[in-house]
Scaffold this motif. Structure first.
Motif, short mmCIF file in Angstrom:
data_model
loop_
_atom_site.label_atom_id
_atom_site.label_comp_id
_atom_site.label_asym_id
_atom_site.label_seq_id
_atom_site.Cartn_x
_atom_site.Cartn_y
_atom_site.Cartn_z
N GLN A 93 -29.64 24.74 11.69
CA GLN A 93 -30.46 25.31 10.63
C GLN A 93 -30.89 26.73 11.00
OE1 GLN A 93 -33.92 22.98 9.63
NE2 GLN A 93 -34.53 24.33 7.96
N VAL A 94 -30.93 27.60 9.99
CA VAL A 94 -31.38 28.98 10.17
C VAL A 94 -32.41 29.30 9.10
CG1 VAL A 94 -29.26 29.80 11.27
CG2 VAL A 94 -29.43 29.80 8.76
N LYS A 95 -32.99 30.48 9.17
CA LYS A 95 -33.97 30.88 8.18
C LYS A 95 -33.32 31.02 6.81
CE LYS A 95 -37.13 33.12 11.41
NZ LYS A 95 -37.75 34.39 11.86
N GLU A 96 -34.12 30.87 5.76
CA GLU A 96 -33.61 30.83 4.38
C GLU A 96 -32.82 32.07 3.99
OE1 GLU A 96 -33.81 28.28 2.14
OE2 GLU A 96 -34.67 27.05 3.72
N ASP A 97 -33.18 33.24 4.56
CA ASP A 97 -32.50 34.47 4.18
C ASP A 97 -31.39 34.87 5.16
OD1 ASP A 97 -34.12 35.12 6.29
OD2 ASP A 97 -34.85 37.00 5.44
N ALA A 98 -31.09 34.01 6.13
CA ALA A 98 -30.03 34.31 7.10
C ALA A 98 -28.68 34.34 6.39
CB ALA A 98 -30.04 33.29 8.22
N HIS A 99 -27.90 35.36 6.65
CA HIS A 99 -26.61 35.53 5.98
C HIS A 99 -25.50 35.65 7.02
CE1 HIS A 99 -23.53 37.10 3.28
NE2 HIS A 99 -24.32 36.82 2.26
N ALA A 100 -24.49 34.79 6.91
CA ALA A 100 -23.42 34.76 7.91
C ALA A 100 -22.69 36.09 8.02
CB ALA A 100 -22.42 33.65 7.56
N ARG A 101 -22.54 36.79 6.91
CA ARG A 101 -21.82 38.06 6.94
C ARG A 101 -22.75 39.24 7.25
NH1 ARG A 101 -18.73 40.93 1.80
NH2 ARG A 101 -18.12 42.84 2.88
N PHE A 102 -23.81 39.37 6.49
CA PHE A 102 -24.63 40.58 6.57
C PHE A 102 -25.56 40.64 7.78
CE2 PHE A 102 -24.04 40.31 1.78
CZ PHE A 102 -22.98 41.21 1.79
N HIS A 103 -25.86 39.49 8.37
CA HIS A 103 -26.73 39.50 9.54
C HIS A 103 -25.96 39.52 10.86
CE1 HIS A 103 -30.43 38.06 7.14
NE2 HIS A 103 -30.62 39.30 7.53
N ALA A 104 -24.64 39.45 10.81
CA ALA A 104 -23.85 39.54 12.04
C ALA A 104 -24.00 40.94 12.63
CB ALA A 104 -22.38 39.25 11.75
N ILE A 105 -24.30 41.01 13.91
CA ILE A 105 -24.50 42.32 14.55
C ILE A 105 -23.28 42.75 15.37
CG2 ILE A 105 -27.01 42.17 14.62
CD1 ILE A 105 -26.81 41.18 17.50
N ALA A 106 -22.37 41.83 15.65
CA ALA A 106 -21.16 42.19 16.38
C ALA A 106 -20.09 41.12 16.16
CB ALA A 106 -21.45 42.34 17.87
N ARG A 107 -18.85 41.58 16.19
CA ARG A 107 -17.70 40.68 16.09
C ARG A 107 -16.71 41.07 17.18
NH1 ARG A 107 -19.79 41.98 11.19
NH2 ARG A 107 -19.90 40.36 9.57
N GLU A 108 -16.08 40.08 17.75
CA GLU A 108 -15.10 40.34 18.81
C GLU A 108 -13.75 39.71 18.45
OE1 GLU A 108 -15.81 39.79 23.36
OE2 GLU A 108 -14.65 38.04 22.69
N TYR A 109 -12.68 40.47 18.66
CA TYR A 109 -11.32 39.98 18.45
C TYR A 109 -10.52 40.13 19.73
CZ TYR A 109 -11.63 39.85 13.28
OH TYR A 109 -11.96 39.56 11.99
N LYS A 110 -9.55 39.26 19.89
CA LYS A 110 -8.57 39.40 20.96
C LYS A 110 -7.17 39.37 20.36
CE LYS A 110 -11.27 37.35 24.76
NZ LYS A 110 -11.29 38.50 25.68
N TYR A 111 -6.30 40.20 20.92
CA TYR A 111 -4.90 40.18 20.49
C TYR A 111 -4.03 39.91 21.71
CZ TYR A 111 -0.74 40.89 17.77
OH TYR A 111 0.45 40.67 17.11
N TYR A 112 -3.08 38.96 21.56
CA TYR A 112 -2.25 38.52 22.67
C TYR A 112 -0.80 38.99 22.51
CZ TYR A 112 -6.16 35.46 23.82
OH TYR A 112 -7.40 34.98 24.15
#
Length: 247
Positions: A93-112
């Motif tokens: 559970q998260v706060k009512e206004d938590a947004h999976a997209r807009f509240h993300a502060i960083a994303r990491e990818y790996k390429y093999y």
């Protein structure tokens, strides 16, 4: 109440994350399972969109539910219903206004990138027979951190309002028979990582000079960058959020 779903998937069987007509997506598959469990439509919102064939070791999505739920039981039910290619790592559970997209502060990818033909890696790495100059590739990768406008690595047809991204990490390393590129930023444009990798490989093959990376980025022209590499070697590995969204 709002909940986050932490999930992983093998993208080989799906036409990307986002729901689309006449194609099976990860989002649709999970929504269908939630609808069966709750006996009503349960739309979910993901932290981002992965293209067809791209994998995720961690993707976060949110959805709203009336009342408190038993998250452990829901996780168990979903994992039983979903195909083998999708796994639910956790639900919380998260706060009512938590947004999976807009509240993300960083994303990491790996390429093999595979340097050796391996039947157990062909769906999860890009097989390249030729030797790469990794020192030059890392020198060029460091240049990425000096810029914020990455239109040159974006698909031309996209609905974004800005091409600005802040890259905080970009580096190649060797893991057994694989070359692994890790990149972390606050956000990414469509096709951006695959275009960056393709450009770095051109530099590693010494078809481009390291300093050309400056010119490519400044040009803001997709045709000046290298070709996009295969989707199958790309993994979304981490999505980070501020602790303030947690309850």
């Amino acid at each position: 109440m709002r909940y986050f779903i932490d999930l992983a998937y093998d993208g080989s069987a799906f036409h990307g994350w986002q729901i689309q007509p006449n194609a099976t997506s990860v989002q649709e598959t999970i929504e269908n399972a939630l609808a069966v469990i709750f006996q009503q439509e349960m739309p979910i919102v993901g932290a981002g969109r992965t293209d067809a064939g791209v994998h995720a070791q961690q993707l976060i999505a949110h959805w709203d539910c009336k009342g408190k739920i038993d998250v452990a039981q829901l996780q168990f039910k979903l994992n039983n219903m979903l195909p083998a290619e999708i796994a639910i790592n956790s639900i919380y559970q998260v706060k009512e206004d938590a947004h999976a997209r807009f509240h993300a502060i960083a994303r990491e990818y790996k390429y093999y990138v595979s340097s050796k033909k391996n039947p157990f890696q062909h769906q999860y790495s890009y097989y390249l027979k030729r030797e790469l100059n990794m020192a030059k590739m890392n020198e060029a990768a460091d240049i990425l951190k000096k810029y914020t406008d990455f239109k040159c690595f974006s698909k031309s047809r996209t609905d974004v309002h800005t091409y600005n991204c802040k890259i905080e990490f970009a580096h190649w390393e060797v893991e057994k028979e694989l070359l692994v590129f890790t990149i972390k930023a606050d956000r990414f444009l469509r096709n951006m990582v695959r275009a960056i990798v393709g450009t770095l490989i051109e530099i590693g093959l010494e078809k481009m000079e390291v300093e050309e990376m400056h010119q490519i980025i400044k040009s803001r022209n997709r045709s000046n960058a290298g070709k996009s590499v295969d989707a199958k070697g790309l993994f979304l590995t981490k999505v980070e959020y501020p602790e303030t969204i947690l309850i």
